[in-house]
Motif scaffolding. Structure first.
Motif, PDB file in Angstrom:
ATOM      1  N   ALA A  55     -21.354  67.992  25.645  1.00 22.85           N
ATOM      2  CA  ALA A  55     -21.624  66.607  26.017  1.00 22.85           C
ATOM      3  C   ALA A  55     -20.376  65.788  25.714  1.00 22.85           C
ATOM      4  N   PRO A  56     -20.235  64.662  26.397  1.00 19.43           N
ATOM      5  CA  PRO A  56     -21.152  64.042  27.338  1.00 19.43           C
ATOM      6  C   PRO A  56     -21.028  64.632  28.741  1.00 19.43           C
ATOM      7  N   VAL A  57     -22.077  64.408  29.506  1.00 20.73           N
ATOM      8  CA  VAL A  57     -22.094  64.686  30.939  1.00 20.73           C
ATOM      9  C   VAL A  57     -22.632  63.433  31.598  1.00 20.73           C
ATOM     10  N   ILE A  58     -21.936  62.971  32.619  1.00 17.90           N
ATOM     11  CA  ILE A  58     -22.404  61.794  33.349  1.00 17.90           C
ATOM     12  C   ILE A  58     -22.680  62.189  34.788  1.00 17.90           C
ATOM     13  N   GLU A  59     -23.781  61.640  35.304  1.00 15.89           N
ATOM     14  CA  GLU A  59     -24.120  61.800  36.714  1.00 15.89           C
ATOM     15  C   GLU A  59     -24.174  60.404  37.312  1.00 15.89           C
ATOM     16  N   VAL A  60     -23.354  60.178  38.317  1.00 16.73           N
ATOM     17  CA  VAL A  60     -23.329  58.893  39.007  1.00 16.73           C
ATOM     18  C   VAL A  60     -23.588  59.163  40.481  1.00 16.73           C
ATOM     19  N   ASP A  61     -24.753  58.733  40.940  1.00 23.10           N
ATOM     20  CA  ASP A  61     -25.141  58.917  42.339  1.00 23.10           C
ATOM     21  C   ASP A  61     -24.895  60.347  42.825  1.00 23.10           C
ATOM     22  N   GLY A  62     -25.243  61.320  41.976  1.00 18.81           N
ATOM     23  CA  GLY A  62     -25.147  62.727  42.347  1.00 18.81           C
ATOM     24  C   GLY A  62     -23.807  63.382  42.033  1.00 18.81           C
ATOM     25  N   GLU A  63     -22.808  62.608  41.632  1.00 12.80           N
ATOM     26  CA  GLU A  63     -21.500  63.148  41.249  1.00 12.80           C
ATOM     27  C   GLU A  63     -21.514  63.430  39.745  1.00 12.80           C
ATOM     28  N   ILE A  64     -20.941  64.553  39.333  1.00 16.88           N
ATOM     29  CA  ILE A  64     -21.007  65.010  37.939  1.00 16.88           C
ATOM     30  C   ILE A  64     -19.618  65.061  37.317  1.00 16.88           C
ATOM     31  N   LEU A  65     -19.522  64.545  36.089  1.00 16.20           N
ATOM     32  CA  LEU A  65     -18.333  64.725  35.256  1.00 16.20           C
ATOM     33  C   LEU A  65     -18.822  65.227  33.911  1.00 16.20           C
ATOM     34  N   ALA A  66     -18.250  66.349  33.461  1.00 23.49           N
ATOM     35  CA  ALA A  66     -18.725  66.984  32.230  1.00 23.49           C
ATOM     36  C   ALA A  66     -17.627  67.058  31.187  1.00 23.49           C
ATOM     37  N   ASP A  67     -18.053  66.948  29.931  1.00 18.80           N
ATOM     38  CA  ASP A  67     -17.183  67.154  28.771  1.00 18.80           C
ATOM     39  C   ASP A  67     -15.894  66.350  28.911  1.00 18.80           C
ATOM     40  N   PHE A  68     -16.005  65.046  28.809  1.00 13.40           N
ATOM     41  CA  PHE A  68     -14.888  64.155  29.094  1.00 13.40           C
ATOM     42  C   PHE A  68     -14.679  63.137  27.980  1.00 13.40           C
ATOM     43  N   GLY A  69     -13.503  62.555  27.987  1.00 16.53           N
ATOM     44  CA  GLY A  69     -13.194  61.388  27.183  1.00 16.53           C
ATOM     45  C   GLY A  69     -13.106  60.185  28.105  1.00 16.53           C
ATOM     46  N   THR A  70     -12.920  59.006  27.545  1.00 18.43           N
ATOM     47  CA  THR A  70     -12.931  57.806  28.382  1.00 18.43           C
ATOM     48  C   THR A  70     -11.736  57.740  29.336  1.00 18.43           C
ATOM     49  N   ASP A  71     -10.608  58.352  28.969  1.00 19.93           N
ATOM     50  CA  ASP A  71      -9.475  58.378  29.906  1.00 19.93           C
ATOM     51  C   ASP A  71      -9.846  59.140  31.172  1.00 19.93           C
ATOM     52  N   GLU A  72     -10.481  60.293  30.989  1.00 25.99           N
ATOM     53  CA  GLU A  72     -10.933  61.083  32.155  1.00 25.99           C
ATOM     54  C   GLU A  72     -12.009  60.338  32.933  1.00 25.99           C
ATOM     55  N   LEU A  73     -12.898  59.655  32.223  1.00 26.96           N
ATOM     56  CA  LEU A  73     -13.960  58.897  32.892  1.00 26.96           C
ATOM     57  C   LEU A  73     -13.369  57.787  33.744  1.00 26.96           C
ATOM     58  N   GLU A  74     -12.407  57.061  33.194  1.00 28.82           N
ATOM     59  CA  GLU A  74     -11.752  55.971  33.945  1.00 28.82           C
ATOM     60  C   GLU A  74     -11.133  56.505  35.225  1.00 28.82           C
TER      61      GLU A  74
END
Length: 84
Positions: A55-74
């Protein structure tokens, strides 16, 4: 485009998870928080979506980002054209 549905799979003791929640909160984005340590169904779904248990894993409108930090999220957020 503004996302319609954001779900964040977290572990409560995970620093990256808290950073992700803060990132979303600072931008005024509403999201569903799913604690995978307390919810077995959420844990199974997170593993199915991301092919991992980190974790974390985020799903935004069906798109997935896994095992990330905020730089990757941005960066991921911008790449997918999501607005705040």
């Amino acid at each position: 485009m503004k996302p319609e549905k954001i779900r964040l799979f977290i572990k409560p003791y995970c620093g990256w998870c808290h950073e992700a929640m803060n990132w979303l909160d600072e931008r005024g984005l509403a999201y569903e928080k799913l604690d995978v340590t307390a919810n077995a169904a959420a844990r199974k779904e997170m593993a199915a979506l991301s092919s991992q248990t980190l974790a974390p894993v985020i799903e935004v409108d069906g798109e997935i980002l896994a095992d990330f930090g905020t730089d990757e999220l941005e960066e991921w957020w911008k790449e997918h054209g999501f607005t705040k």
